[in-house]
Structure formats: structure tokens, C-alpha cells
Scaffold this motif. Structure first.
Motif, PDB file in Angstrom:
ATOM      1  N   TYR A   1       0.845  -1.209   0.000  1.00  0.00           N
ATOM      2  CA  TYR A   1       0.000   0.000   0.000  1.00  0.00           C
ATOM      3  C   TYR A   1       0.880   1.259   0.000  1.00  0.00           C
ATOM      4  CZ  TYR A   1      -2.234   4.016   2.043  1.00  0.00           C
ATOM      5  OH  TYR A   1      -2.643   5.294   2.269  1.00  0.00           O
ATOM      6  N   SER A   2       0.521   2.205  -0.808  1.00  0.00           N
ATOM      7  CA  SER A   2       1.162   3.521  -0.760  1.00  0.00           C
ATOM      8  C   SER A   2       0.320   4.488  -1.581  1.00  0.00           C
ATOM      9  CB  SER A   2       2.577   3.467  -1.353  1.00  0.00           C
ATOM     10  OG  SER A   2       3.069   4.780  -1.569  1.00  0.00           O
ATOM     11  N   GLU A   3       0.178   5.688  -1.076  1.00  0.00           N
ATOM     12  CA  GLU A   3      -0.517   6.700  -1.888  1.00  0.00           C
ATOM     13  C   GLU A   3       0.354   7.145  -3.054  1.00  0.00           C
ATOM     14  OE1 GLU A   3      -1.863   9.692   0.842  1.00  0.00           O
ATOM     15  OE2 GLU A   3      -3.709   8.581   1.253  1.00  0.00           O
ATOM     16  N   LEU A   4       1.640   6.800  -2.997  1.00  0.00           N
ATOM     17  CA  LEU A   4       2.522   7.110  -4.121  1.00  0.00           C
ATOM     18  C   LEU A   4       2.490   6.002  -5.176  1.00  0.00           C
ATOM     19  CD1 LEU A   4       5.486   8.627  -2.124  1.00  0.00           C
ATOM     20  CD2 LEU A   4       4.113   9.816  -3.843  1.00  0.00           C
ATOM     21  N   THR A   5       1.771   4.945  -4.885  1.00  0.00           N
ATOM     22  CA  THR A   5       1.544   3.882  -5.872  1.00  0.00           C
ATOM     23  C   THR A   5       0.034   3.834  -6.101  1.00  0.00           C
ATOM     24  OG1 THR A   5       3.419   2.675  -4.950  1.00  0.00           O
ATOM     25  CG2 THR A   5       1.951   1.425  -6.376  1.00  0.00           C
ATOM     26  N   PRO A   6      -0.478   4.694  -6.977  1.00  0.00           N
ATOM     27  CA  PRO A   6      -1.933   4.805  -7.116  1.00  0.00           C
ATOM     28  C   PRO A   6      -2.609   3.457  -7.379  1.00  0.00           C
ATOM     29  CG  PRO A   6      -0.821   6.501  -8.415  1.00  0.00           C
ATOM     30  CD  PRO A   6       0.251   5.599  -7.885  1.00  0.00           C
ATOM     31  N   CYS A   7      -1.924   2.576  -8.091  1.00  0.00           N
ATOM     32  CA  CYS A   7      -2.521   1.274  -8.422  1.00  0.00           C
ATOM     33  C   CYS A   7      -2.743   0.414  -7.181  1.00  0.00           C
ATOM     34  CB  CYS A   7      -1.618   0.532  -9.408  1.00  0.00           C
ATOM     35  SG  CYS A   7      -1.203   1.511 -10.857  1.00  0.00           S
ATOM     36  N   ASN A   8      -2.015   0.703  -6.096  1.00  0.00           N
ATOM     37  CA  ASN A   8      -2.115  -0.105  -4.876  1.00  0.00           C
ATOM     38  C   ASN A   8      -2.743   0.687  -3.723  1.00  0.00           C
ATOM     39  OD1 ASN A   8      -0.464  -1.466  -6.627  1.00  0.00           O
ATOM     40  ND2 ASN A   8       0.985  -2.162  -5.084  1.00  0.00           N
ATOM     41  N   ALA A   9      -3.331   1.834  -4.019  1.00  0.00           N
ATOM     42  CA  ALA A   9      -3.795   2.728  -2.947  1.00  0.00           C
ATOM     43  C   ALA A   9      -5.056   2.218  -2.247  1.00  0.00           C
ATOM     44  CB  ALA A   9      -4.035   4.131  -3.516  1.00  0.00           C
ATOM     45  N   HIS A  10      -5.682   1.153  -2.774  1.00  0.00           N
ATOM     46  CA  HIS A  10      -6.859   0.573  -2.107  1.00  0.00           C
ATOM     47  C   HIS A  10      -6.494  -0.622  -1.233  1.00  0.00           C
ATOM     48  CE1 HIS A  10      -6.115  -1.672  -5.759  1.00  0.00           C
ATOM     49  NE2 HIS A  10      -7.007  -2.578  -5.459  1.00  0.00           N
ATOM     50  N   PHE A  11      -5.210  -0.822  -1.006  1.00  0.00           N
ATOM     51  CA  PHE A  11      -4.775  -2.061  -0.352  1.00  0.00           C
ATOM     52  C   PHE A  11      -5.032  -2.113   1.152  1.00  0.00           C
ATOM     53  CE2 PHE A  11      -1.550  -4.113  -3.466  1.00  0.00           C
ATOM     54  CZ  PHE A  11      -2.496  -4.043  -4.470  1.00  0.00           C
ATOM     55  N   ARG A  12      -5.312  -0.953   1.780  1.00  0.00           N
ATOM     56  CA  ARG A  12      -5.640  -1.024   3.207  1.00  0.00           C
ATOM     57  C   ARG A  12      -6.929  -1.819   3.388  1.00  0.00           C
ATOM     58  NH1 ARG A  12      -4.441   5.111   5.336  1.00  0.00           N
ATOM     59  NH2 ARG A  12      -2.322   4.730   6.041  1.00  0.00           N
ATOM     60  N   ASP A  13      -7.929  -1.491   2.559  1.00  0.00           N
ATOM     61  CA  ASP A  13      -9.220  -2.185   2.642  1.00  0.00           C
ATOM     62  C   ASP A  13      -9.066  -3.662   2.273  1.00  0.00           C
ATOM     63  OD1 ASP A  13     -10.359   0.178   3.297  1.00  0.00           O
ATOM     64  OD2 ASP A  13     -11.114   0.618   1.272  1.00  0.00           O
ATOM     65  N   LEU A  14      -8.293  -3.886   1.217  1.00  0.00           N
ATOM     66  CA  LEU A  14      -8.133  -5.272   0.740  1.00  0.00           C
ATOM     67  C   LEU A  14      -7.429  -6.134   1.805  1.00  0.00           C
ATOM     68  CD1 LEU A  14      -9.006  -6.531  -1.961  1.00  0.00           C
ATOM     69  CD2 LEU A  14      -6.649  -6.270  -2.759  1.00  0.00           C
ATOM     70  N   ALA A  15      -6.464  -5.520   2.493  1.00  0.00           N
ATOM     71  CA  ALA A  15      -5.754  -6.262   3.550  1.00  0.00           C
ATOM     72  C   ALA A  15      -6.716  -6.651   4.675  1.00  0.00           C
ATOM     73  CB  ALA A  15      -4.611  -5.421   4.104  1.00  0.00           C
ATOM     74  N   GLU A  16      -7.702  -5.791   4.949  1.00  0.00           N
ATOM     75  CA  GLU A  16      -8.685  -6.129   5.994  1.00  0.00           C
ATOM     76  C   GLU A  16      -9.477  -7.374   5.587  1.00  0.00           C
ATOM     77  OE1 GLU A  16      -8.825  -4.856   9.006  1.00  0.00           O
ATOM     78  OE2 GLU A  16      -7.096  -3.635   8.410  1.00  0.00           O
ATOM     79  N   ARG A  17      -9.733  -7.505   4.277  1.00  0.00           N
ATOM     80  CA  ARG A  17     -10.437  -8.703   3.795  1.00  0.00           C
ATOM     81  C   ARG A  17      -9.587  -9.951   3.993  1.00  0.00           C
ATOM     82  NH1 ARG A  17     -15.851  -7.781   2.367  1.00  0.00           N
ATOM     83  NH2 ARG A  17     -15.979  -5.553   2.004  1.00  0.00           N
ATOM     84  N   VAL A  18      -8.297  -9.810   3.720  1.00  0.00           N
ATOM     85  CA  VAL A  18      -7.398 -10.950   3.937  1.00  0.00           C
ATOM     86  C   VAL A  18      -7.421 -11.339   5.416  1.00  0.00           C
ATOM     87  CG1 VAL A  18      -5.018 -11.776   3.805  1.00  0.00           C
ATOM     88  CG2 VAL A  18      -5.897 -10.290   1.998  1.00  0.00           C
ATOM     89  N   LYS A  19      -7.339 -10.319   6.274  1.00  0.00           N
ATOM     90  CA  LYS A  19      -7.326 -10.597   7.722  1.00  0.00           C
ATOM     91  C   LYS A  19      -8.595 -11.340   8.138  1.00  0.00           C
ATOM     92  CE  LYS A  19      -4.656  -6.585   8.986  1.00  0.00           C
ATOM     93  NZ  LYS A  19      -4.706  -5.236   9.548  1.00  0.00           N
ATOM     94  N   ARG A  20      -9.730 -10.889   7.596  1.00  0.00           N
ATOM     95  CA  ARG A  20     -10.992 -11.539   7.945  1.00  0.00           C
ATOM     96  C   ARG A  20     -10.899 -13.048   7.654  1.00  0.00           C
ATOM     97  NH1 ARG A  20     -16.523  -9.297   5.320  1.00  0.00           N
ATOM     98  NH2 ARG A  20     -15.776  -7.346   6.216  1.00  0.00           N
ATOM     99  N   GLY A  21     -10.349 -13.363   6.485  1.00  0.00           N
ATOM    100  CA  GLY A  21     -10.212 -14.777   6.117  1.00  0.00           C
ATOM    101  C   GLY A  21      -9.261 -15.523   7.046  1.00  0.00           C
ATOM    102  N   VAL A  22      -8.170 -14.854   7.423  1.00  0.00           N
ATOM    103  CA  VAL A  22      -7.194 -15.505   8.318  1.00  0.00           C
ATOM    104  C   VAL A  22      -7.849 -15.799   9.670  1.00  0.00           C
ATOM    105  CG1 VAL A  22      -4.999 -15.201   9.558  1.00  0.00           C
ATOM    106  CG2 VAL A  22      -5.205 -14.429   7.172  1.00  0.00           C
ATOM    107  N   TYR A  23      -8.568 -14.819  10.207  1.00  0.00           N
ATOM    108  CA  TYR A  23      -9.256 -15.041  11.492  1.00  0.00           C
ATOM    109  C   TYR A  23     -10.250 -16.188  11.378  1.00  0.00           C
ATOM    110  CZ  TYR A  23      -7.506 -10.624  13.490  1.00  0.00           C
ATOM    111  OH  TYR A  23      -6.715  -9.632  13.994  1.00  0.00           O
ATOM    112  N   GLU A  24     -11.008 -16.194  10.281  1.00  0.00           N
ATOM    113  CA  GLU A  24     -12.035 -17.230  10.104  1.00  0.00           C
ATOM    114  C   GLU A  24     -11.428 -18.637  10.124  1.00  0.00           C
ATOM    115  OE1 GLU A  24     -15.199 -14.710   7.345  1.00  0.00           O
ATOM    116  OE2 GLU A  24     -13.690 -15.982   6.402  1.00  0.00           O
ATOM    117  N   ALA A  25     -10.198 -18.726   9.595  1.00  0.00           N
ATOM    118  CA  ALA A  25      -9.559 -20.046   9.517  1.00  0.00           C
ATOM    119  C   ALA A  25      -8.748 -20.359  10.770  1.00  0.00           C
ATOM    120  CB  ALA A  25      -8.672 -20.104   8.284  1.00  0.00           C
ATOM    121  N   GLY A  26      -8.777 -19.454  11.748  1.00  0.00           N
ATOM    122  CA  GLY A  26      -8.092 -19.735  13.003  1.00  0.00           C
ATOM    123  C   GLY A  26      -6.647 -19.289  13.038  1.00  0.00           C
TER     124      GLY A  26
END
Ligand code: FES
Length: 574
Positions: A48-73
């Protein structure tokens, strides 16, 4: 039955002062006891970086990954690494790909991580993170950020990158006003995500899916589509299983995986940059892969995906037409893939495509109605490029694939910019533009300047393509009869360094030949009079890069970074 212990237990397991040190600081965010009960700890490596516009939505996307990790224990811990924004970094993000790979490798190894989710998007972020993770060899999954929505301007579709190059030439030729050029800026990039052409970001996202390192759909689901969030969440779940099953990245990235990726690159009309990045990744893992494999496995594979820069459509269209799974199903039907290769979701390549369908045969063409029958990347050799160079036939002009012309030489990119539009430049449409000094060491960092814009006076005459040769790369979104990655590069005394204005050059793509029609005696004379250019910087990172970077045919990685160094931490300070 004994409970399986993971790598992170060395940090969090001990019930003493050492364990206290590792656990107590993490508790400052209110972490409950059970997170330290020996469950898999998942690193989420975020670019994630605001200087990498293509990756600037990665904070939200990382939260989705975390949700999956928690779900799987599992217990997710997100960490940043240096990001690489293709559109803004100077002199070239490629200069920093290997640096980021080191950042990733050392960050994973030094921390209590059992498995890692690599969050990538903009061009170099994918190879950089995969290279770093490969050298550690823990269970790993890639989650790409997905492409942007299609660009729109004045009722027409715009492709990022591809239409920028076109606009540049249209303005030079007087076909487009600068007012329209500025007005198109906000129409081209309308949403979160990476370039929505089949440029390097999309090619690499498809590559990791083709190799089995990402979940199905990763290659093409648009960034704003709900499916992208689901892919991230499912990847979070799946990485926990991969840790429990001890499926390391080296079990996924086998020789078969790379062969599949080469064939898929041909079918999708993927970027020439994939050549360099895949070789670099393979060398990290000790998988034998070289330039000749690109011709061996990619030649004669039809390009069936009708996307810019080779075709007309964009990634959004590709995804809704069936995406990579539809392409792979067609390749499997011709026995062109290793269908039994097992991917990160535990299914085989064949299994992942079983339900795939092609919903739009203009976007994903049937094999017998391909965009070009000779897809892939052509690897050329000859006395001008003894160690090889590449050309993308699907983006080139058929009438220039066999061509002889006189060289118009630019000694550096500055020289090119100074003279290319000069009215007295001695050039015609049959000339071959030659650019030196843009290889890994020479620039340094091998920038994407190989698709040199044509001389203004020829554009005004209606010339749309010429043969161009350099030791540079080109953007995956670019097009033209462009010969790239000439090795050895000019800065290390490759034959490219000795080309002079007016020399005849002969190209024969069918024969895979590129020759400088100058006698050996004359070349020896020029070589004897040549002195190597000094590094552009005497100190600092750029000097380090200059001293260690290898040539393009070796993946432009640093020699000292090849190989798997594993996940063992040699010493513990406390
Ligand atoms: Fe980021 Fe093209 S600029 S993918």
C-alpha cells in the motif's frame, strides 16, 4: 496426538522472559491470550502507498485478507514493504525491484511469520514480492489488487498506457489537441486498481494465477468488483491451511508452473517484462529457466485474448468473458498445459478450469480464430545480441518482421530526446532506431523507454511503426516492432555499443535472427577503441545496484540474491 508447532512458536511459545518480550509488546493492541496458543501467524506483506496509485486501495483489501485468516483460526499481522509506483517513480521502478525483494525476504525471515500473503498490483510489486518470498520459502499466496475499470473519454474506451502512447504520437502528428490530451487524463483512470490493459501488472497477475500461486480469478477480477474482496478473503483462509499442510512456495513454483506461465503469457498476449521477471523468480528458487524456454514453450501458441495493446478490449471485458480460466481450458484442450499441476487452493490447473466458459468469443477468441498464430515472445539472437533479445510479435507490424535498414543511433536517452524530432535527422521509414545505454547497468535500472516515439517528421507523413532496438525494456501496455533487452547491454561492451549511424541491420523474426551487417574485423576495431562508461553514481544504493545487477537474460537480478536462503534465523539477540 501432538499439536503441530509452527515457526512462530519459537517467538511466542516460550513461557519465560524471551516469550514475554515477544508477546508483551504485541499485546499493546489488546491481543487476547489465545492468539499466542500456537496458531499459524500469517504475515500480510502490503505494498500500500498513496505514491503507488494502483495499490492505494490495499488497506481495505488487507482487511479482507485478515478476515479470512481469522475465520480459519490464524493470527494475521500486516507489515509494509517499500512500494513501487510505475507511473511516478524516477528514474525507473525497476531500479528498486531487487531492493524491495530484499526488504520482503528479510522482513519475512526476521519475524514470527508462518505463512505470507503477498499483496501486489502495480508492475514491479508482483515480481519483487514473489522473489523475496521465494528466497525464504514459506507457504505463500499472492493477492493482486485487480485492474481498474475501463477508461472512458468522449464516448470511446481508453486503455491505460496504450492510449497514452497513442495520444503522444497523435499530438506530435497534429491529430490531437493538447486540450483534448489534458481532458482525457481523468477519463483514463476512473477507479482503484492497476492498468486495465494487458500490460505488465495484468500479465503478472495472470502469471501468478497460471503458476498456481494465486486463487482462480486473481488474474482479472477488477479492483472495484466485489469478487476481488472475496478472493482476498478466501486467500486469507487458504494461507492458514497451507501453513498447516506445510505447502511451501517451492512446492507450487515448480518447473511445470513456469512452463504453464510461459504458454499462458503467449495466449493472453502478455508483457515482454514477464520474461525478465519469471527468469528472476526461477533463479531465486533454483528452477532452471532461460530465454530459450520462452521460444520453446511459447512459440506457435496463438494469442487468443483480444486486449490492448495487441487487440481492442480491456481487463474488465476479459474477466466477464471468462478470464484466465477460460483461456487455460482452451489450452488444456490442446494439451498445452500441465493440467495436473497443483495450485494453492489444493486443486489442479485442470480442476480450476473445469467449470470455466468462454462468454464472449470476440474477447477470448477460439484457437482457430486467434489474434495471431505466433503468439508468445520471440527470442532473437545474432551478432548484435549474442545472449539474446526479445520481441512481442502480437504487438508488432507483420510487414516489419523481416526487415533490413540503416541504423539511426542514439547514444543515450538524453541524446534521443535531443534529436528525435529534429527536422534534419537523417531518417526514413525504413531506418532502424537504435538506443544505447538503457540496460540494467547503463541507465541504471533498465527503464521502459524501448518503445521510442517515432520522429515527428515521419509521424506527420503517416508512418505508424518502425523497427526499434535497445537494451531497455518497454511498458507492457506499449506496442510496435520493438526489440528489447539486448544482451549483453551497451554499458558492458555488448555489440550494441559498437553500432554506428548508417550501419545495416537485418531482422528476421521467423528465423529468430538479428544481425549487424558489419565485418568481424571492423567490430574488433571499434571494440578496441571503446571504453566502458563509469557508473552514473559512485556511491549509495545505485552504486550497489550497478555492481551487482546481472544482464537481462539472467532476469536482471543481483547475482548474490539467487537461490533459496530459507526461513531459519541464524541468531537470536535475546
Ligand atoms: Fe501501475 Fe500501470 S502504472 S499498473
Amino acid at each position: 496426538m501432538n499439536k503441530k508447532t509452527f515457526r512462530s512458536s519459537k517467538w511466542f511459545g516460550p513461557k519465560d522472559k524471551d516469550g514475554f518480550l515477544k508477546r508483551s509488546w504485541l499485546r499493546n493492541r489488546g491481543v487476547p491470550d489465545e492468539y499466542f496458543d500456537g496458531r499459524p501467524v500469517i504475515g500480510i506483506c502490503n505494498t500500500y502507498s498513496e505514491l503507488t496509485p494502483c495499490n492505494a486501495h490495499f488497506r481495505d483489501l488487507a482487511e479482507r485478507v485478515k478476515r479470512g485468516v481469522y475465520e480459519a483460526g490464524g493470527y494475521p499481522l500486516e507489515f509494509p514493504v517499500m512500494s513501487l509506483g510505475e507511473s511516478v517513480m524516477k528514474p525507473s521502478p525497476m531500479l528498486f525491484r531487487n531492493l524491495v525483494s530484499m526488504d520482503v525476504e528479510e522482513s519475512i525471515r526476521a519475524n514470527p511469520i508462518d505463512g505470507v500473503v503477498l499483496m501486489v498490483g502495480c508492475d514491479k510489486t508482483t515480481p519483487a514480492l514473489v522473489m523475496g518470498a521465494a528466497s525464504v520459502d514459506l507457504p505463500s499466496i499472492v493477492v493482486s489488487g485487480g485492474p481498474m475499470l475501463n477508461g472512458r473519454f468522449k464516448g470511446r474506451t481508453l486503455g491505460s498506457g496504450t492510449d497514452v502512447w497513442r495520444f503522444g504520437e497523435d499530438v506530435k502528428a497534429g491529430r490531437m489537441s493538447t486540450d483534448d490530451l489534458f481532458a482525457a487524463e481523468s477519463g483514463m483512470h476512473r477507479s482503484a486498481g492497476s492498468c486495465m490493459t494487458m500490460g505488465t501488472a495484468s500479465s503478472m497477475a495472470c502469471m501468478v494465477e497460471a503458476m498456481g500461486l494465486a486463487l482462480p480469478g486473481n488474474g482479472s477480477a477488477p479492483a472495484p468488483d466485489a469478487e476481488r474482496n472475496m478472493i482476498a478473503q478466501m486467500a486469507g483462509r487458504r494461507i492458514v491451511d497451507l501453513v498447516k499442510e506445510d505447502v511451501k512456495i517451492s512446492r507450487i513454483l515448480t518447473r511445470e508452473a513456469f512452463e504453464n506461465a510461459i504458454r499462458t503469457t503467449a495466449a493472453i498476449g502478455g508483457s515482454t517484462n514477464a520474461v525478465i521477471h519469471l527468469i528472476a523468480i526461477a533463479r531465486r528458487l533454483g528452477v532452471p529457466l532461460d530465454l530459450s524456454d520462452w521460444d520453446k514453450f511459447g512459440r506457435d501458441i496463438p494469442t487468443v485474448v483480444n486486449l490492448m495493446p495487441a487487440g481492442e478490449y480491456l481487463m474488465e471485458d476479459f474477466h466477464y468473458a471468462g478470464g484466465l480460466q477460460a483461456v487455460n481450458k482452451a489450452l488444456l484442450a490442446r494439451e498445452l498445459l500441465h493440467g495436473d499441476h497443483v495450485t494453492v487452493n489444493g486443486r489442479t490447473v485442470t480442476g480450476n478450469c473445469a467449470e470455466a466458459e468462454n462468454y464472449n468469443e470476440d474477447v477470448i477468441r477460439p484457437m482457430d480464430k486467434a489474434l495471431t498464430d505466433d503468439g508468445g515472445i520471440a527470442v532473437l539472437r545474432g551478432n548484435l545480441a549474442p545472449d539474446g533479445c526479445v520481441l512481442k510479435p502480437s504487438a508488432a507490424s507483420p510487414d516489419l518482421m523481416k526487415h533490413k535498414g540503416k541504423a539511426v543511433v542514439f547514444e543515450s536517452i538524453e541524446d534521443y530526446h535531443d534529436r528525435i524530432d529534429a527536422p534534419d535527422l537523417d531518417v526514413d521509414k525504413n531506418s532502424i532506431l537504435v538506443l544505447k545505454g538503457c540496460g540494467p547497468k547503463g541507465y541504471p535500472g533498465m527503464p521502459e523507454v524501448g518503445n521510442m516515439s517515432l520522429p515527428a517528421k515521419l509521424l506527420k507523413e503517416g508512418v505508424v511503426d518502425m523497427v526499434r532496438i535497445s537494451d531497455a525494456r518497454m511498458s507492457g501496455t506499449a506496442y510496435g516492432t520493438v526489440i528489447l533487452h539486448v544482451a549483453p547491454e551497451a554499458a558492458v561492451g555488448g555489440p550494441l555499443a559498437f553500432i554506428e549511424n548508417g550501419d545495416q541491420i537485418e531482422l528476421d523474426v521467423d528465423a529468430r535472427k538479428l544481425d549487424l551487417l558489419v565485418s568481424d574485423e571492423e567490430l574488433d576495431r571499434r571494440r578496441a577503441a571503446w571504453t566502458p562508461p563509469p557508473p552514473r553514481m559512485e556511491t549509495g544504493y545505485q552504486r550497489l545496484y550497478h555492481d551487482h545487477v546481472e544482464q537481462a537474460d539472467k532476469g536482471a537480478d543481483w547475482g548474490i540474491l539467487s537461490g533459496v536462503r530459507g526461513s531459519e534465523v541464524p541468531r537470536d539477540s535475546h
